[in-house]
Design an enzyme around this catalytic site. Structure first.
Site, PDB file in Angstrom:
ATOM      1  N   GLY A  11      41.583  42.588  38.612  1.00 30.88           N
ATOM      2  CA  GLY A  11      42.597  42.919  37.607  1.00 30.88           C
ATOM      3  C   GLY A  11      43.995  43.106  38.174  1.00 30.88           C
ATOM      4  N   SER A  12      44.304  42.440  39.281  1.00 28.58           N
ATOM      5  CA  SER A  12      45.677  42.597  39.800  1.00 28.58           C
ATOM      6  C   SER A  12      46.683  41.973  38.829  1.00 28.58           C
ATOM      7  CB  SER A  12      45.814  42.008  41.207  1.00 28.58           C
ATOM      8  OG  SER A  12      45.715  40.602  41.176  1.00 28.58           O
ATOM      9  N   ASN A  13      46.279  40.930  38.117  1.00 29.68           N
ATOM     10  CA  ASN A  13      47.193  40.373  37.105  1.00 29.68           C
ATOM     11  C   ASN A  13      47.364  41.331  35.933  1.00 29.68           C
ATOM     12  OD1 ASN A  13      48.239  37.499  37.656  1.00 29.68           O
ATOM     13  ND2 ASN A  13      46.139  37.479  38.428  1.00 29.68           N
ATOM     14  N   MET A  91      35.847  35.117  34.180  1.00 29.13           N
ATOM     15  CA  MET A  91      35.099  34.052  34.853  1.00 29.13           C
ATOM     16  C   MET A  91      34.142  33.297  33.926  1.00 29.13           C
ATOM     17  SD  MET A  91      36.498  34.160  37.686  1.00 29.13           S
ATOM     18  CE  MET A  91      35.506  33.121  38.742  1.00 29.13           C
ATOM     19  N   HIS A 110      45.936  30.324  36.466  1.00 29.24           N
ATOM     20  CA  HIS A 110      45.033  29.612  37.376  1.00 29.24           C
ATOM     21  C   HIS A 110      45.700  29.482  38.745  1.00 29.24           C
ATOM     22  CE1 HIS A 110      41.823  26.912  38.529  1.00 29.24           C
ATOM     23  NE2 HIS A 110      42.748  26.158  39.112  1.00 29.24           N
ATOM     24  N   ASP A 146      40.682  24.579  32.331  1.00 25.95           N
ATOM     25  CA  ASP A 146      41.983  24.561  33.022  1.00 25.95           C
ATOM     26  C   ASP A 146      42.828  23.340  32.649  1.00 25.95           C
ATOM     27  OD1 ASP A 146      41.176  26.900  34.349  1.00 25.95           O
ATOM     28  OD2 ASP A 146      40.219  25.748  35.939  1.00 25.95           O
ATOM     29  N   HIS A 172      48.788  34.997  44.766  1.00 23.44           N
ATOM     30  CA  HIS A 172      48.730  36.172  43.884  1.00 23.44           C
ATOM     31  C   HIS A 172      50.121  36.758  43.647  1.00 23.44           C
ATOM     32  CE1 HIS A 172      44.196  37.217  44.167  1.00 23.44           C
ATOM     33  NE2 HIS A 172      44.497  36.638  43.027  1.00 23.44           N
TER      34      HIS A 172
HETATM   35  C1  GRF Z   1      43.613  35.019  39.823  1.00 25.87           C
HETATM   36  O1  GRF Z   1      43.761  34.357  41.036  1.00 25.87           O
HETATM   37  C2  GRF Z   1      43.747  34.065  38.668  1.00 25.87           C
HETATM   38  O2  GRF Z   1      44.572  32.972  38.956  1.00 25.87           O
HETATM   39  C3  GRF Z   1      42.339  33.591  38.460  1.00 25.87           C
HETATM   40  O3  GRF Z   1      41.536  34.708  38.742  1.00 25.87           O
HETATM   41  C4  GRF Z   1      42.200  35.564  39.648  1.00 25.87           C
HETATM   42  C5  GRF Z   1      42.184  36.933  39.070  1.00 25.87           C
HETATM   43  O4  GRF Z   1      42.673  37.888  39.977  1.00 25.87           O
HETATM   44  N1  GRF Z   1      42.158  33.080  37.131  1.00 25.87           N
HETATM   45  P1  GRF Z   1      42.887  39.381  39.482  1.00 25.87           P
HETATM   46  O5  GRF Z   1      41.545  39.884  38.956  1.00 25.87           O
HETATM   47  O6  GRF Z   1      43.945  39.381  38.435  1.00 25.87           O
HETATM   48  O7  GRF Z   1      43.288  40.133  40.719  1.00 25.87           O
END
Ligand code: GRF
Length: 207
Positions: A11-13, A91, A110, A146, A172
């Site tokens: 969940g870093s995004n 996923m 992505h 994608d 990231h």
């Molecule tokens: C990211 O690299 C995104 O591009 C892909 O999954 C990863 C998720 O990373 N779809 P996070 O869980 O947001 O750290």
């Protein structure tokens, strides 16, 4: 605008989106975070930020949600008032039901410059292929994996000494910039979409 975030892992995004809202870069409310993985760290990040977060069991298959699960995801997102769904490391392949419930309103990030390297471990695919540049892409989600119209991309040069880990870490960093930026454009109505082409309106343009 209320948004929902679907994730399976770290969940870093999500964190980048949370921070962008806190810093007033992004004027959206994260109405709900849903995960198909009860142990996803992203659920903890949401809770820490005071955002509703929920694990909804995905059903028996590994790569898609069961039809029953899809209904539950849609109901939860709709009940929370979400108008936009942001996949952030979710996923599973998103199927028709969710796309029909949120037409043109599902985004994904992505870790490659699409259409190169769709699918899993895209940064490793890029490294193995020997490209000089890779990056990340925010796109609208459609039926294919994608494949949807591209909103924003960022380029990350590949260094000769890169390992999958070092490359992913730089990708990231860029993801955390372009995902909030793309959501902002969407939420502010600055995107016009015609077929595969996504145009970004500038400040003075109206739709
Ligand atoms: C990211 O690299 C995104 O591009 C892909 O999954 C990863 C998720 O990373 N779809 P996070 O869980 O947001 O750290």
């Amino acid at each position: 605008m209320k948004i929902g975030v679907l994730l399976s892992g770290s969940g870093s995004n999500l964190q980048a989106i949370i921070d962008a809202v806190k810093n007033n870069f992004l004027s959206v409310e994260i109405g709900l975070v849903v995960s198909d993985n009860p142990d996803a760290f992203g659920l903890k990040r949401a809770e820490k930020a005071g955002i509703r977060a929920q694990y909804i069991p995905p059903g028996p298959k590994r790569t898609v949600l069961s039809p029953e699960a899809e209904e539950k995801y849609i109901t939860a997102l709709k009940e929370a008032g979400c108008e936009l769904v942001c996949l952030a490391g979710f996923m599973r392949v998103i199927k028709d039901k969710i796309l029909t419930a949120f037409p043109g309103r599902v985004l994904n990030i992505h870790p490659s410059l699409l259409p190169s390297f769709p699918g899993l471990k895209a940064w490793k695919q890029a490294l193995d292929y020997g490209v000089r540049f890779t990056g990340c892409t925010v796109h609208l989600v459609e039926k294919g994996v994608d494949t949807g119209p591209i909103i924003l991309q960022a380029v990350v040069p590949v260094r000769p000494d890169d390992t999958p880990e070092t490359l992913l870490s730089r990708i990231h960093q860029q993801e955390h910039i372009i995902y909030p930026a793309a959501i902002k454009l969407f939420a502010e109505g600055k995107l016009t979409i015609s077929g595969r082409q996504v145009n970004v309106l500038n400040k003075n343009q109206k739709k």
